[in-house]
Design a protein around this motif. Structure first.
Motif, PDB file in Angstrom:
ATOM      1  N   LEU A  19       8.949   2.487  -3.989  1.00 58.74           N
ATOM      2  CA  LEU A  19       8.233   1.712  -2.979  1.00 58.74           C
ATOM      3  C   LEU A  19       8.348   0.206  -3.209  1.00 58.74           C
ATOM      4  CD1 LEU A  19       6.460   1.500  -0.516  1.00 58.74           C
ATOM      5  CD2 LEU A  19       4.452   1.916  -1.970  1.00 58.74           C
ATOM      6  N   LEU A  20       8.047  -0.259  -4.412  1.00 58.62           N
ATOM      7  CA  LEU A  20       8.074  -1.707  -4.668  1.00 58.62           C
ATOM      8  C   LEU A  20       9.468  -2.305  -4.491  1.00 58.62           C
ATOM      9  CD1 LEU A  20       6.787  -4.352  -5.498  1.00 58.62           C
ATOM     10  CD2 LEU A  20       7.028  -3.649  -7.905  1.00 58.62           C
ATOM     11  N   PRO A  21      10.531  -1.758  -5.102  1.00 60.45           N
ATOM     12  CA  PRO A  21      11.856  -2.383  -4.911  1.00 60.45           C
ATOM     13  C   PRO A  21      12.333  -2.365  -3.468  1.00 60.45           C
ATOM     14  CG  PRO A  21      12.043  -0.332  -6.163  1.00 60.45           C
ATOM     15  CD  PRO A  21      10.595  -0.656  -6.090  1.00 60.45           C
ATOM     16  N   ILE A  22      12.035  -1.284  -2.720  1.00 56.62           N
ATOM     17  CA  ILE A  22      12.455  -1.234  -1.319  1.00 56.62           C
ATOM     18  C   ILE A  22      11.607  -2.182  -0.482  1.00 56.62           C
ATOM     19  CG2 ILE A  22      12.685   0.243   0.726  1.00 56.62           C
ATOM     20  CD1 ILE A  22      13.338   2.546  -1.146  1.00 56.62           C
ATOM     21  N   ALA A  23      10.312  -2.254  -0.782  1.00 54.09           N
ATOM     22  CA  ALA A  23       9.440  -3.187  -0.055  1.00 54.09           C
ATOM     23  C   ALA A  23       9.890  -4.625  -0.265  1.00 54.09           C
ATOM     24  CB  ALA A  23       7.995  -3.011  -0.513  1.00 54.09           C
ATOM     25  N   LYS A  24      10.308  -4.975  -1.468  1.00 57.37           N
ATOM     26  CA  LYS A  24      10.777  -6.331  -1.746  1.00 57.37           C
ATOM     27  C   LYS A  24      12.020  -6.659  -0.928  1.00 57.37           C
ATOM     28  CE  LYS A  24      10.927  -7.376  -6.171  1.00 57.37           C
ATOM     29  NZ  LYS A  24      11.055  -7.232  -7.643  1.00 57.37           N
ATOM     30  N   ARG A  25      12.962  -5.737  -0.884  1.00 58.72           N
ATOM     31  CA  ARG A  25      14.185  -5.979  -0.105  1.00 58.72           C
ATOM     32  C   ARG A  25      13.879  -6.028   1.390  1.00 58.72           C
ATOM     33  NH1 ARG A  25      15.266  -3.745  -4.763  1.00 58.72           N
ATOM     34  NH2 ARG A  25      17.256  -4.061  -5.829  1.00 58.72           N
ATOM     35  N   SER A  26      12.965  -5.194   1.835  1.00 57.54           N
ATOM     36  CA  SER A  26      12.589  -5.203   3.255  1.00 57.54           C
ATOM     37  C   SER A  26      11.881  -6.499   3.621  1.00 57.54           C
ATOM     38  CB  SER A  26      11.683  -4.000   3.562  1.00 57.54           C
ATOM     39  OG  SER A  26      12.363  -2.780   3.334  1.00 57.54           O
ATOM     40  N   LEU A  27      11.068  -7.015   2.706  1.00 58.23           N
ATOM     41  CA  LEU A  27      10.374  -8.280   2.969  1.00 58.23           C
ATOM     42  C   LEU A  27      11.373  -9.424   3.072  1.00 58.23           C
ATOM     43  CD1 LEU A  27       7.786  -9.891   3.327  1.00 58.23           C
ATOM     44  CD2 LEU A  27       7.621 -10.053   0.820  1.00 58.23           C
ATOM     45  N   VAL A  28      12.394  -9.434   2.221  1.00 62.72           N
ATOM     46  CA  VAL A  28      13.416 -10.479   2.300  1.00 62.72           C
ATOM     47  C   VAL A  28      14.084 -10.455   3.668  1.00 62.72           C
ATOM     48  CG1 VAL A  28      15.654 -11.234   1.407  1.00 62.72           C
ATOM     49  CG2 VAL A  28      13.833 -10.594  -0.187  1.00 62.72           C
ATOM     50  N   LYS A  29      14.434  -9.263   4.159  1.00 60.66           N
ATOM     51  CA  LYS A  29      15.056  -9.160   5.497  1.00 60.66           C
ATOM     52  C   LYS A  29      14.098  -9.608   6.581  1.00 60.66           C
ATOM     53  CE  LYS A  29      16.455  -4.816   5.206  1.00 60.66           C
ATOM     54  NZ  LYS A  29      17.138  -3.547   5.552  1.00 60.66           N
ATOM     55  N   PHE A  30      12.836  -9.228   6.464  1.00 54.80           N
ATOM     56  CA  PHE A  30      11.824  -9.595   7.472  1.00 54.80           C
ATOM     57  C   PHE A  30      11.665 -11.108   7.529  1.00 54.80           C
ATOM     58  CE2 PHE A  30       7.530 -10.184   9.103  1.00 54.80           C
ATOM     59  CZ  PHE A  30       7.472  -9.262  10.134  1.00 54.80           C
ATOM     60  N   VAL A  44       2.790  -4.667   3.461  1.00 50.97           N
ATOM     61  CA  VAL A  44       3.791  -3.609   3.577  1.00 50.97           C
ATOM     62  C   VAL A  44       3.084  -2.292   3.270  1.00 50.97           C
ATOM     63  CG1 VAL A  44       5.988  -2.699   2.763  1.00 50.97           C
ATOM     64  CG2 VAL A  44       5.631  -5.172   2.858  1.00 50.97           C
ATOM     65  N   VAL A  45       3.084  -1.403   4.246  1.00 46.82           N
ATOM     66  CA  VAL A  45       2.354  -0.136   4.140  1.00 46.82           C
ATOM     67  C   VAL A  45       3.335   1.022   4.256  1.00 46.82           C
ATOM     68  CG1 VAL A  45       0.539   1.301   5.130  1.00 46.82           C
ATOM     69  CG2 VAL A  45       0.296  -1.203   5.136  1.00 46.82           C
ATOM     70  N   SER A  46       3.279   1.930   3.304  1.00 42.97           N
ATOM     71  CA  SER A  46       4.128   3.122   3.343  1.00 42.97           C
ATOM     72  C   SER A  46       3.403   4.248   4.062  1.00 42.97           C
ATOM     73  CB  SER A  46       4.492   3.562   1.924  1.00 42.97           C
ATOM     74  OG  SER A  46       5.234   4.761   1.955  1.00 42.97           O
ATOM     75  N   ARG A  47       4.156   4.952   4.921  1.00 47.79           N
ATOM     76  CA  ARG A  47       3.599   6.096   5.648  1.00 47.79           C
ATOM     77  C   ARG A  47       3.985   7.425   5.016  1.00 47.79           C
ATOM     78  NH1 ARG A  47      -0.508   3.638   7.565  1.00 47.79           N
ATOM     79  NH2 ARG A  47      -0.053   2.027   9.113  1.00 47.79           N
ATOM     80  N   PRO A 101       7.027   7.163  -5.211  1.00 50.05           N
ATOM     81  CA  PRO A 101       6.608   6.468  -6.431  1.00 50.05           C
ATOM     82  C   PRO A 101       6.609   4.955  -6.246  1.00 50.05           C
ATOM     83  CG  PRO A 101       8.235   8.168  -6.924  1.00 50.05           C
ATOM     84  CD  PRO A 101       8.188   8.036  -5.435  1.00 50.05           C
ATOM     85  N   LEU A 102       5.564   4.313  -6.726  1.00 50.98           N
ATOM     86  CA  LEU A 102       5.405   2.874  -6.516  1.00 50.98           C
ATOM     87  C   LEU A 102       6.495   2.062  -7.211  1.00 50.98           C
ATOM     88  CD1 LEU A 102       3.701   0.423  -5.544  1.00 50.98           C
ATOM     89  CD2 LEU A 102       2.450   0.593  -7.708  1.00 50.98           C
ATOM     90  N   GLU A 155       0.829  -1.199   0.000  1.00 54.00           N
ATOM     91  CA  GLU A 155       0.000   0.000   0.000  1.00 54.00           C
ATOM     92  C   GLU A 155       0.862   1.246   0.000  1.00 54.00           C
ATOM     93  OE1 GLU A 155      -2.931   0.100   3.066  1.00 54.00           O
ATOM     94  OE2 GLU A 155      -3.845  -1.792   2.470  1.00 54.00           O
ATOM     95  N   ALA A 156       0.644   2.077  -1.019  1.00 53.16           N
ATOM     96  CA  ALA A 156       1.301   3.379  -1.067  1.00 53.16           C
ATOM     97  C   ALA A 156       0.524   4.341  -0.167  1.00 53.16           C
ATOM     98  CB  ALA A 156       1.355   3.896  -2.497  1.00 53.16           C
ATOM     99  N   PHE A 157       1.090   5.523   0.036  1.00 61.06           N
ATOM    100  CA  PHE A 157       0.413   6.559   0.830  1.00 61.06           C
ATOM    101  C   PHE A 157      -0.202   7.587  -0.127  1.00 61.06           C
ATOM    102  CE2 PHE A 157       0.219  10.604   2.996  1.00 61.06           C
ATOM    103  CZ  PHE A 157      -0.292  10.274   4.228  1.00 61.06           C
ATOM    104  N   PRO A 158      -1.481   7.948   0.102  1.00 54.43           N
ATOM    105  CA  PRO A 158      -2.423   7.422   1.097  1.00 54.43           C
ATOM    106  C   PRO A 158      -2.973   6.067   0.673  1.00 54.43           C
ATOM    107  CG  PRO A 158      -3.478   9.099  -0.239  1.00 54.43           C
ATOM    108  CD  PRO A 158      -2.048   9.060  -0.686  1.00 54.43           C
ATOM    109  N   GLY A 159      -3.302   5.223   1.649  1.00 53.25           N
ATOM    110  CA  GLY A 159      -3.638   3.825   1.396  1.00 53.25           C
ATOM    111  C   GLY A 159      -5.048   3.591   0.914  1.00 53.25           C
ATOM    112  N   LYS A 160      -5.367   4.041  -0.297  1.00 56.27           N
ATOM    113  CA  LYS A 160      -6.693   3.810  -0.850  1.00 56.27           C
ATOM    114  C   LYS A 160      -6.752   2.506  -1.636  1.00 56.27           C
ATOM    115  CE  LYS A 160      -7.771   8.742  -1.224  1.00 56.27           C
ATOM    116  NZ  LYS A 160      -8.139   9.853  -2.142  1.00 56.27           N
TER     117      LYS A 160
END
Length: 239
Positions: A222-233, A210-213, A217-218, A145-150
Motif C-alpha cells: 500500500l505505502l509504496p504504491i500510494a507514494k507512486r500514485s501521489l507523484v502521478k497525481f 489516499v484510501v485503499s478499498r 499489506p501496508l 488509510e488501509a482497508f478497513p479504514g479505522k
C-alpha cells in the motif's frame, strides 16, 4: 524470502542445472510473496535482475563484474572503462547465453504477475486533496488509510525532481509522523487543521488522502504504491 544475488548469473559454479535451481527457487519465493499481496521489495528486485539479463545479452562485455580482468584502456571523456577480457566468447559465454535464454521468459512471466497485482492495487486507491490545495505541491502531508479504514497513517512527504538531457524524473520521500484513529468527529479536514496547529514547519502544506478499498499489506504494497500514485497525481495537477 529466498533472494538472488545481483551477480547470480556469473558468480560461483557456472552450470546450467545449478543456475536453473537457483532461479526457480527464487521465482517461486517471489510468486509466494505476490500470493500474499506483498509487492515490495520483490517487484523492484525482479526488475533489477531482468534489466541485468538484458544488459548482459546486449553487451556481453558487462559480464566483467564476475570474471578476472585487466584494464586495457580508460576512456575518461566518456567516463567509462573498457576491459580486455581474459575469459573470451567461448564455451563459457555460450553457457551464459543458454542460461539467459532460459531465464528471460521466466522473469517476464513473474514481472507480468507483479504488474497485474500492482495495477489491481492502484485501481482500488482513491486520492483526493484535503482542504484548499496551494500552488506548491511538492511537499506536504499524506494521509494513508488501509482497508478497513479505522486508522490513518500520517506522513510528511517531499517530492524531488531530477533532470538529465532527455527527461525529468520525480522521486518521493516520506516520513511517518503518527497513527491516528479517526472517528466521525475527526475528519481529514480536522486532522489537517490539527497538524497546522501542532507543527509550524509547513505553514501552508498541500495535503492528500489516499484510501485503499481493498485489504493489502501496508509496508509491502500500500505505502509504496500510494507514494507512486501521489507523484502521478501531483504531476497532473502541475501540468
Amino acid at each position: 524470502m529466498n533472494t538472488l544475488p545481483t551477480n547470480w548469473l556469473t558468480a560461483g559454479l557456472l552450470d546450467f542445472e545449478y543456475k536453473k535451481y537457483l532461479l526457480l527457487a527464487y521465482l517461486q519465493a517471489a510468486k509466494n510473496e505476490f500470493g500474499k499481496q506483498r509487492l515490495y521489495p520483490v517487484f523492484s528486485d525482479l526488475n533489477m535482475h531482468y534489466r541485468n539479463l538484458q544488459q548482459v545479452k546486449a553487451h556481453k562485455q558487462l559480464v566483467y563484474e564476475s570474471f578476472p580482468e585487466r584494464i586495457s584502456r580508460a576512456d575518461f571523456e566518456k567516463l567509462e572503462l573498457v576491459y580486455e577480457k581474459i575469459v573470451q566468447d567461448d564455451e563459457t559465454m555460450q553457457q551464459i547465453e543458454e542460461i539467459i535464454q532460459y531465464a528471460a521468459p521466466l522473469f517476464n512471466e513473474a514481472l507480468a504477475e507483479g504488474k497485474e497485482l500492482y495495477d489491481f492495487v492502484e485501481r482500488h486507491l482513491e486520492i483526493s486533496p484535503v482542504g484548499i490545495t496551494p500552488m506548491y505541491h511538492n511537499e506536504g502531508y499524506l494521509f494513508l488509510e488501509a482497508f478497513p479504514g479505522k486508522e490513518t497513517q500520517v506522513y510528511v512527504y517531499r517530492i524531488t525532481v531530477f533532470e538529465n538531457t532527455y527527461e525529468k524524473y520525480r522521486g518521493i520521500n516520506t516520513k511517518h509522523l503518527q497513527t491516528v484513529r479517526r472517528g466521525l468527529a475527526l475528519t481529514h479536514e480536522h486532522l489537517k487543521v490539527q497538524l497546522l496547529r501542532e507543527r509550524h514547519d509547513l505553514p501552508n502544506p498541500a495535503t492528500f488522502a489516499v484510501v485503499s478499498r481493498i485489504p493489502v499489506p501496508l509496508e509491502h504494497s500500500l505505502l509504496p504504491i500510494a507514494k507512486r500514485s501521489l507523484v502521478k497525481f501531483v504531476t497532473n495537477l502541475a501540468a
